[in-house]
Design a protein around this motif. Structure first.
Motif, PDB file in Angstrom:
ATOM      1  N   SER A   1       0.834  -1.207   0.000  1.00 57.20           N
ATOM      2  CA  SER A   1       0.000   0.000   0.000  1.00 57.20           C
ATOM      3  C   SER A   1       0.868   1.257   0.000  1.00 57.20           C
ATOM      4  CB  SER A   1      -0.947   0.000   1.193  1.00 57.20           C
ATOM      5  OG  SER A   1      -0.225  -0.046   2.397  1.00 57.20           O
ATOM      6  N   TYR A   2       2.118   1.101   0.437  1.00 57.15           N
ATOM      7  CA  TYR A   2       3.052   2.228   0.359  1.00 57.15           C
ATOM      8  C   TYR A   2       3.207   2.686  -1.088  1.00 57.15           C
ATOM      9  CZ  TYR A   2       4.470   0.909   5.061  1.00 57.15           C
ATOM     10  OH  TYR A   2       4.483   0.621   6.388  1.00 57.15           O
ATOM     11  N   LEU A   3       3.264   1.731  -2.004  1.00 56.53           N
ATOM     12  CA  LEU A   3       3.424   2.077  -3.409  1.00 56.53           C
ATOM     13  C   LEU A   3       2.252   2.905  -3.910  1.00 56.53           C
ATOM     14  CD1 LEU A   3       5.145   1.730  -5.953  1.00 56.53           C
ATOM     15  CD2 LEU A   3       3.829  -0.319  -6.454  1.00 56.53           C
ATOM     16  N   GLN A   4       1.055   2.575  -3.476  1.00 51.73           N
ATOM     17  CA  GLN A   4      -0.114   3.339  -3.893  1.00 51.73           C
ATOM     18  C   GLN A   4      -0.091   4.749  -3.300  1.00 51.73           C
ATOM     19  OE1 GLN A   4      -3.293   0.760  -2.723  1.00 51.73           O
ATOM     20  NE2 GLN A   4      -2.844  -0.729  -4.327  1.00 51.73           N
ATOM     21  N   VAL A   5       0.420   4.888  -2.095  1.00 52.69           N
ATOM     22  CA  VAL A   5       0.558   6.219  -1.500  1.00 52.69           C
ATOM     23  C   VAL A   5       1.587   7.040  -2.277  1.00 52.69           C
ATOM     24  CG1 VAL A   5       1.309   7.468   0.558  1.00 52.69           C
ATOM     25  CG2 VAL A   5      -0.162   5.466   0.788  1.00 52.69           C
ATOM     26  N   ILE A   6       2.671   6.401  -2.676  1.00 49.46           N
ATOM     27  CA  ILE A   6       3.704   7.087  -3.452  1.00 49.46           C
ATOM     28  C   ILE A   6       3.143   7.520  -4.807  1.00 49.46           C
ATOM     29  CG2 ILE A   6       5.948   6.813  -4.579  1.00 49.46           C
ATOM     30  CD1 ILE A   6       6.581   4.758  -2.319  1.00 49.46           C
ATOM     31  N   GLN A   7       2.418   6.629  -5.461  1.00 53.75           N
ATOM     32  CA  GLN A   7       1.805   6.969  -6.740  1.00 53.75           C
ATOM     33  C   GLN A   7       0.874   8.169  -6.595  1.00 53.75           C
ATOM     34  OE1 GLN A   7      -0.164   3.294  -7.644  1.00 53.75           O
ATOM     35  NE2 GLN A   7       1.608   2.419  -8.704  1.00 53.75           N
ATOM     36  N   ALA A   8       0.028   8.127  -5.587  1.00 52.21           N
ATOM     37  CA  ALA A   8      -0.928   9.217  -5.378  1.00 52.21           C
ATOM     38  C   ALA A   8      -0.222  10.528  -5.042  1.00 52.21           C
ATOM     39  CB  ALA A   8      -1.906   8.850  -4.265  1.00 52.21           C
ATOM     40  N   ALA A   9       0.794  10.469  -4.205  1.00 52.40           N
ATOM     41  CA  ALA A   9       1.496  11.696  -3.816  1.00 52.40           C
ATOM     42  C   ALA A   9       2.246  12.311  -4.997  1.00 52.40           C
ATOM     43  CB  ALA A   9       2.459  11.411  -2.665  1.00 52.40           C
ATOM     44  N   MET A  10       2.864  11.493  -5.838  1.00 58.69           N
ATOM     45  CA  MET A  10       3.571  12.036  -6.998  1.00 58.69           C
ATOM     46  C   MET A  10       2.594  12.639  -8.006  1.00 58.69           C
ATOM     47  SD  MET A  10       6.777  12.025  -6.647  1.00 58.69           S
ATOM     48  CE  MET A  10       7.329  12.373  -8.298  1.00 58.69           C
TER      49      MET A  10
ATOM     50  N   GLN B   1      10.517   2.465   2.366  1.00 63.27           N
ATOM     51  CA  GLN B   1       9.730   1.240   2.198  1.00 63.27           C
ATOM     52  C   GLN B   1       9.934   0.536   0.862  1.00 63.27           C
ATOM     53  OE1 GLN B   1       7.988  -0.047   4.651  1.00 63.27           O
ATOM     54  NE2 GLN B   1       8.419   1.691   5.988  1.00 63.27           N
ATOM     55  N   LYS B   2      11.028   0.775   0.178  1.00 62.44           N
ATOM     56  CA  LYS B   2      11.212   0.189  -1.149  1.00 62.44           C
ATOM     57  C   LYS B   2      11.198  -1.330  -1.133  1.00 62.44           C
ATOM     58  CE  LYS B   2      16.214   0.474  -0.979  1.00 62.44           C
ATOM     59  NZ  LYS B   2      16.188   0.371   0.445  1.00 62.44           N
ATOM     60  N   ASP B   3      11.636  -1.952  -0.052  1.00 60.22           N
ATOM     61  CA  ASP B   3      11.678  -3.412   0.006  1.00 60.22           C
ATOM     62  C   ASP B   3      10.310  -4.036   0.190  1.00 60.22           C
ATOM     63  OD1 ASP B   3      14.408  -3.426  -0.342  1.00 60.22           O
ATOM     64  OD2 ASP B   3      14.829  -3.371   1.811  1.00 60.22           O
ATOM     65  N   SER B   4       9.329  -3.293   0.625  1.00 59.07           N
ATOM     66  CA  SER B   4       8.020  -3.879   0.883  1.00 59.07           C
ATOM     67  C   SER B   4       7.230  -4.147  -0.399  1.00 59.07           C
ATOM     68  CB  SER B   4       7.204  -2.997   1.819  1.00 59.07           C
ATOM     69  OG  SER B   4       6.879  -1.791   1.187  1.00 59.07           O
ATOM     70  N   PHE B   5       7.560  -3.485  -1.500  1.00 57.13           N
ATOM     71  CA  PHE B   5       6.815  -3.739  -2.723  1.00 57.13           C
ATOM     72  C   PHE B   5       7.668  -4.284  -3.853  1.00 57.13           C
ATOM     73  CE2 PHE B   5       7.431   0.831  -2.134  1.00 57.13           C
ATOM     74  CZ  PHE B   5       8.246   1.140  -3.199  1.00 57.13           C
ATOM     75  N   HIS B   6       8.973  -4.474  -3.633  1.00 58.98           N
ATOM     76  CA  HIS B   6       9.812  -5.154  -4.623  1.00 58.98           C
ATOM     77  C   HIS B   6       9.909  -6.623  -4.258  1.00 58.98           C
ATOM     78  CE1 HIS B   6      11.048  -1.721  -6.902  1.00 58.98           C
ATOM     79  NE2 HIS B   6      11.562  -1.110  -5.863  1.00 58.98           N
ATOM     80  N   VAL B   7       9.802  -7.481  -5.258  1.00 62.59           N
ATOM     81  CA  VAL B   7       9.975  -8.908  -5.007  1.00 62.59           C
ATOM     82  C   VAL B   7      11.438  -9.171  -4.694  1.00 62.59           C
ATOM     83  CG1 VAL B   7       8.006  -9.635  -6.392  1.00 62.59           C
ATOM     84  CG2 VAL B   7      10.214  -9.340  -7.477  1.00 62.59           C
ATOM     85  N   ALA B   8      11.704 -10.350  -4.145  1.00 59.73           N
ATOM     86  CA  ALA B   8      13.058 -10.663  -3.669  1.00 59.73           C
ATOM     87  C   ALA B   8      14.111 -10.552  -4.771  1.00 59.73           C
ATOM     88  CB  ALA B   8      13.074 -12.063  -3.067  1.00 59.73           C
ATOM     89  N   SER B   9      13.759 -10.880  -6.011  1.00 61.21           N
ATOM     90  CA  SER B   9      14.735 -10.823  -7.097  1.00 61.21           C
ATOM     91  C   SER B   9      15.116  -9.396  -7.477  1.00 61.21           C
ATOM     92  CB  SER B   9      14.196 -11.550  -8.329  1.00 61.21           C
ATOM     93  OG  SER B   9      13.030 -10.897  -8.799  1.00 61.21           O
ATOM     94  N   LEU B  10      14.329  -8.415  -7.064  1.00 57.88           N
ATOM     95  CA  LEU B  10      14.617  -7.024  -7.418  1.00 57.88           C
ATOM     96  C   LEU B  10      15.202  -6.219  -6.263  1.00 57.88           C
ATOM     97  CD1 LEU B  10      11.481  -6.030  -9.524  1.00 57.88           C
ATOM     98  CD2 LEU B  10      13.735  -6.693 -10.350  1.00 57.88           C
ATOM     99  N   ARG B  11      15.419  -6.833  -5.126  1.00 55.40           N
ATOM    100  CA  ARG B  11      15.884  -6.070  -3.959  1.00 55.40           C
ATOM    101  C   ARG B  11      17.362  -5.712  -4.007  1.00 55.40           C
ATOM    102  NH1 ARG B  11      12.227  -9.205   0.371  1.00 55.40           N
ATOM    103  NH2 ARG B  11      10.290  -8.178  -0.229  1.00 55.40           N
ATOM    104  N   GLU B  12      18.114  -6.322  -4.877  1.00 60.16           N
ATOM    105  CA  GLU B  12      19.553  -6.061  -4.960  1.00 60.16           C
ATOM    106  C   GLU B  12      19.879  -5.026  -6.027  1.00 60.16           C
ATOM    107  OE1 GLU B  12      21.680  -7.332  -2.771  1.00 60.16           O
ATOM    108  OE2 GLU B  12      19.975  -8.315  -1.832  1.00 60.16           O
ATOM    109  N   GLY B  13      19.142  -3.950  -6.062  1.00 60.06           N
ATOM    110  CA  GLY B  13      19.352  -2.928  -7.073  1.00 60.06           C
ATOM    111  C   GLY B  13      19.796  -1.615  -6.468  1.00 60.06           C
ATOM    112  N   THR B  14      19.743  -0.595  -7.301  1.00 58.61           N
ATOM    113  CA  THR B  14      20.108   0.751  -6.865  1.00 58.61           C
ATOM    114  C   THR B  14      19.014   1.724  -7.285  1.00 58.61           C
ATOM    115  OG1 THR B  14      21.293   1.175  -8.924  1.00 58.61           O
ATOM    116  CG2 THR B  14      22.589   0.313  -7.085  1.00 58.61           C
ATOM    117  N   TYR B  15      19.045   2.900  -6.698  1.00 60.67           N
ATOM    118  CA  TYR B  15      18.084   3.931  -7.066  1.00 60.67           C
ATOM    119  C   TYR B  15      18.370   4.401  -8.481  1.00 60.67           C
ATOM    120  CZ  TYR B  15      16.933   4.109  -2.119  1.00 60.67           C
ATOM    121  OH  TYR B  15      16.528   3.784  -0.858  1.00 60.67           O
ATOM    122  N   GLY B  16      17.303   4.668  -9.211  1.00 63.91           N
ATOM    123  CA  GLY B  16      17.447   5.082 -10.598  1.00 63.91           C
ATOM    124  C   GLY B  16      17.327   6.579 -10.791  1.00 63.91           C
TER     125      GLY B  16
END
Length: 165
Positions: A63-72, A123-138
């Motif tokens: 739900s954090y992702l939806q809050v981020i989408q709405a705020a942006m 909260q970036k880890d709460s909506f990324h699946v495990a395979s995407l958690r080893e990344g960097t900010y874009g």
């Protein structure tokens, strides 16, 4: 005064463009895998060769992702509205009055962008699946943080600005 006005308009439009790009562009999170495969993830889609909706974006954990989408989105809309209100007030206000309504709207846009980028950071880890958690900010994430002080400074410029001859 015309030069100052042109600078303020240019500064405001630059901030609005940065907000649009950071909200729409698909590069909030970048994962480089072995070989040429690079996965880009943003607020809406995850893309490698093909794009698909962000996994788990419909769950309560994300739900954090939806809050981020709405705020942006709200920040981008408020930034555009404040520009139009500024143009209207430019021709309607009497000399010596301040652009307070424009400033309030622009400061609210700045607040929305700050909230969205802060929540994404925490909260970036709460909506990324495990395979995407080893990344960097874009780049879109960085543009969102750059657009925050630009909209904040723009809002304060409107508070200080008076309509003069």
């Amino acid at each position: 005064m015309l030069i100052v006005l042109a600078f303020i308009i240019l500064f405001h439009l630059t901030g609005a463009i940065l907000l649009f790009v950071s909200t729409i562009h698909n590069a909030w999170w970048v994962v480089s895998k072995a070989g040429p495969d690079v996965v880009y993830s943003d607020l809406w889609l995850s893309c490698n060769a093909t794009c698909y909706p962000v996994e788990n974006s419909h769950t309560a954990a994300a739900s954090y992702l939806q809050v981020i989408q709405a705020a942006m989105i709200l920040g981008t809309i408020l930034c555009c509205v404040s520009f139009f209100v500024f143009i209207l007030q430019l021709f309607r206000l009497k000399q010596g009055e301040r652009f307070i309504f424009t400033a309030v709207i622009q400061l609210l846009a700045s607040l929305c962008v700050m909230v969205a980028a802060s929540i994404y950071t925490a909260q970036k880890d709460s909506f990324h699946v495990a395979s995407l958690r080893e990344g960097t900010y874009g780049s879109s994430y960085i543009l969102a943080w750059i657009s925050f002080p630009m909209t904040l400074i723009s809002g304060f410029m409107y508070l200080v600005l008076r309509k003069r001859k």
